[in-house]
Design an enzyme around this catalytic site. Structure first.
Site, PDB file in Angstrom:
ATOM      1  N   CYS A 189      50.674  46.180  17.949  1.00 31.26           N
ATOM      2  CA  CYS A 189      49.726  46.921  18.785  1.00 31.26           C
ATOM      3  C   CYS A 189      49.258  46.086  19.967  1.00 31.26           C
ATOM      4  O   CYS A 189      48.082  45.693  20.042  1.00 31.26           O
ATOM      5  CB  CYS A 189      48.554  47.373  17.935  1.00 31.26           C
ATOM      6  N   GLU A 190      50.167  45.754  20.845  1.00 32.63           N
ATOM      7  CA  GLU A 190      49.837  45.044  22.073  1.00 32.63           C
ATOM      8  C   GLU A 190      50.878  45.428  23.115  1.00 32.63           C
ATOM      9  O   GLU A 190      52.069  45.462  22.806  1.00 32.63           O
ATOM     10  CB  GLU A 190      49.935  43.512  21.880  1.00 32.63           C
ATOM     11  N   TYR A 244      63.251  27.882  18.367  1.00 31.31           N
ATOM     12  CA  TYR A 244      61.909  28.389  18.621  1.00 31.31           C
ATOM     13  C   TYR A 244      61.833  29.891  18.365  1.00 31.31           C
ATOM     14  O   TYR A 244      61.107  30.624  19.037  1.00 31.31           O
ATOM     15  CB  TYR A 244      61.443  28.031  20.051  1.00 31.31           C
ATOM     16  N   TYR A 291      56.408  33.321  27.023  1.00 37.66           N
ATOM     17  CA  TYR A 291      56.909  32.628  28.231  1.00 37.66           C
ATOM     18  C   TYR A 291      57.604  33.575  29.198  1.00 37.66           C
ATOM     19  O   TYR A 291      58.240  33.122  30.139  1.00 37.66           O
ATOM     20  CB  TYR A 291      57.942  31.557  27.855  1.00 37.66           C
ATOM     21  N   PRO A 297      67.182  16.128  20.304  1.00 33.58           N
ATOM     22  CA  PRO A 297      67.567  17.460  20.770  1.00 33.58           C
ATOM     23  C   PRO A 297      67.225  18.547  19.747  1.00 33.58           C
ATOM     24  O   PRO A 297      67.310  18.321  18.541  1.00 33.58           O
ATOM     25  CB  PRO A 297      69.088  17.347  20.909  1.00 33.58           C
ATOM     26  N   ARG A 318      66.863  22.591  20.987  1.00 33.26           N
ATOM     27  CA  ARG A 318      67.423  23.845  21.515  1.00 33.26           C
ATOM     28  C   ARG A 318      68.929  23.782  21.751  1.00 33.26           C
ATOM     29  O   ARG A 318      69.648  24.727  21.443  1.00 33.26           O
ATOM     30  CB  ARG A 318      66.705  24.148  22.834  1.00 33.26           C
ATOM     31  N   GLY A 349      65.518  18.079  25.229  1.00 33.88           N
ATOM     32  CA  GLY A 349      65.303  18.800  26.475  1.00 33.88           C
ATOM     33  C   GLY A 349      66.487  19.386  27.195  1.00 33.88           C
ATOM     34  O   GLY A 349      66.295  20.129  28.154  1.00 33.88           O
TER      35      GLY A 349
END
Ligand code: LLP
Length: 423
Positions: free
Chosen positions: A346-347, A375, A320, A274, A276, A239
């Site tokens: 296509c969004e 990620y 996010y 850990p 990230r 975290g």
């Protein structure tokens, strides 16, 4: 500090120009710096060098076996959340006695696989999971080593989707109810109670929520001791946050110092998970500009840079609203304007960066999406039938492809056109 730097106006990864790699492997691709991976692993791990501990890298953040084997070679373990991650960790050479298994939804097959592999700990997240594990272990004639993931109801002050330690989140067992479960577990023949685990969220930029959670865990361990249950492992989760933009996360050294100061009176091995903080800034996504265009007719002109990486390759901005710094691989400064950097999906939600003050770029220019090591690839999908991109690792002046670019053939692997003609 990381090893992505401009030299004479061109972006290098360690000692190789990013553009050289792009010429050989094509775009888009994820690019990791080995020196940065090692440096960040050691920056975290060395903070705890003077106490019994185990750094179990969170496989979900970056699961390539080339990267997992690097951390295994540095003495690291693995924090896994699925049978697939267990398979990867074992293939990468991670010692099973350094593997811990978290997650709310472990299936019977996954529990069996973990037991058969001889992993260090199962982090149990519910009463039903405990009973299922006891049953599977009995069937296999084994004892399952467990910790319970307690939910301390602490606000980690991070994005709602990645906050895990609040009472309203699905994770763990409420700390107030967990003592009873430990007592039940201690009486089960095929369960060996070993630890307590607690993970409150990801991308935390403050140390205080970790400390608040740890104090609750300490008080909890005392309550267990009063019942004669002795804890060998305390798993404090992962975290610690990183800098994407202007965040000011604690240095891992500061985190280690504050955690250790809280633990002077406890005799247990500490486990960390850990992800990230180790890989986030050790990887980038390299993409090529396909088109630039300006849409008029609205209230104001809108400028777009269309690149060959989309939300299927890097999901974080769309999912996010996460910020990733984007910069041209060949430094540019002229004709800055506000642009959206978007992918080919296509969004409308398919963007890598919005409203960026960006220098003029043209078709064929390479862009580097920074802080993409965690990620990034692991959350990629084949949406819009796009083959997943290559992963490359640099060490000094050498590079190696650590995952080949998928092909269109691989997209339909396993698919079949059914033949119902006999019906
Ligand atoms: N341990 C457990 C039990 C976890 O749930 C997580 C992350 C970690 C360790 C590693 O946390 P880290 O050190 O990486 O913060 N996809 C999101 C992040 C999801 C994190 C989920 N759990 C993102 O892109 O921001």
């Amino acid at each position: 500090m990381n090893h992505f730097e401009y030299k004479n106006g061109t972006l290098f990864c360690e000692e190789i120009a990013v553009s050289e790699i792009a010429k050989e492997v094509g775009t888009p691709f994820y690019l990791y710096s080995k020196a940065t991976l090692v440096r960040h692993f050691e920056a975290f791990d060395s903070g705890f060098a003077d106490i019994d501990h185990l750094t179990c890298f969170a496989v979900k953040s970056c699961s390539n076996i080339g990267i997992l084997s690097l951390f295994a070679g540095l003495g690291g373990g693995a924090d896994i959340v699925s049978g697939g991650e267990l398979y990867r960790a074992l293939q990468a050479g991670v010692d099973p006695r350094r593997i811990i298994y978290s997650g709310v939804g472990k299936t019977e097959d996954e529990l069996r696989y973990g037991l058969k592999s001889g992993i260090l700990l199962f982090n149990i997240e519910s009463e039903q999971e405990l009973y299922r594990l006891n049953m599977v272990a009995a069937d296999m004639g084994l004892q399952a080593p467990v910790a319970f993931r307690v939910n301390p109801d602490v606000d980690p002050k991070t994005h709602a989707y990645i906050s895990t330690g609040l009472a309203k989140n699905k994770f763990g067992i409420p700390i107030s109810e967990a003592v009873d479960l430990y007592v039940q577990a201690a009486e089960m023949e095929n369960i060996a109670v070993k630890g307590v685990s607690c993970h409150i969220g990801s991308q935390l930029t403050l140390i205080s929520p970790f400390i608040e959670a740890l104090r609750k865990v300490k008080a909890f361990i005392q309550r267990l001791a009063d019942k004669g249950i002795i804890i060998e492992y305390i798993d404090l989760g992962g975290g610690v946050g990183i800098v994407y933009d202007d965040e000011k996360p604690p240095h891992p050294r500061e985190y280690a110092k504050d955690i250790k100061a809280e633990l002077t009176d406890l005799q247990a091995t500490l486990i960390f998970e850990p992800g990230r903080v180790i890989v986030g800034n050790a990887g980038i996504l390299v993409t090529e500009v396909q088109y630039t265009k300006t849409n008029r007719g609205g209230e104001k002109e809108k400028h777009f840079v269309v690149v060959d990486a989309g939300m299927n390759d890097l999901t974080r901005p769309s999912l996010y609203d996460a910020y990733h710094k984007i910069q041209p691989v060949e430094e540019k400064t002229k004709n800055r304007k506000t642009v959206d950097i978007v992918g080919p999906i296509c969004e409308t939600g398919d963007f890598i960066g919005k409203d960026r003050d960006f220098p003029e770029v043209e078709q064929g220019d390479l862009l580097a999406v920074m802080s993409a090591g965690a990620y990034g690839f692991t959350m990629a999908s084949n949406y819009n039938s796009r083959p997943r991109v290559a992963e490359v690792m640099v060490s000094g002046d050498k590079f190696a492809v650590i995952r080949e670019r998928e092909t269109v053939e691989s997209l339909i692997q396993g698919e079949m056109i059914p033949d119902f003609s006999g019906e």
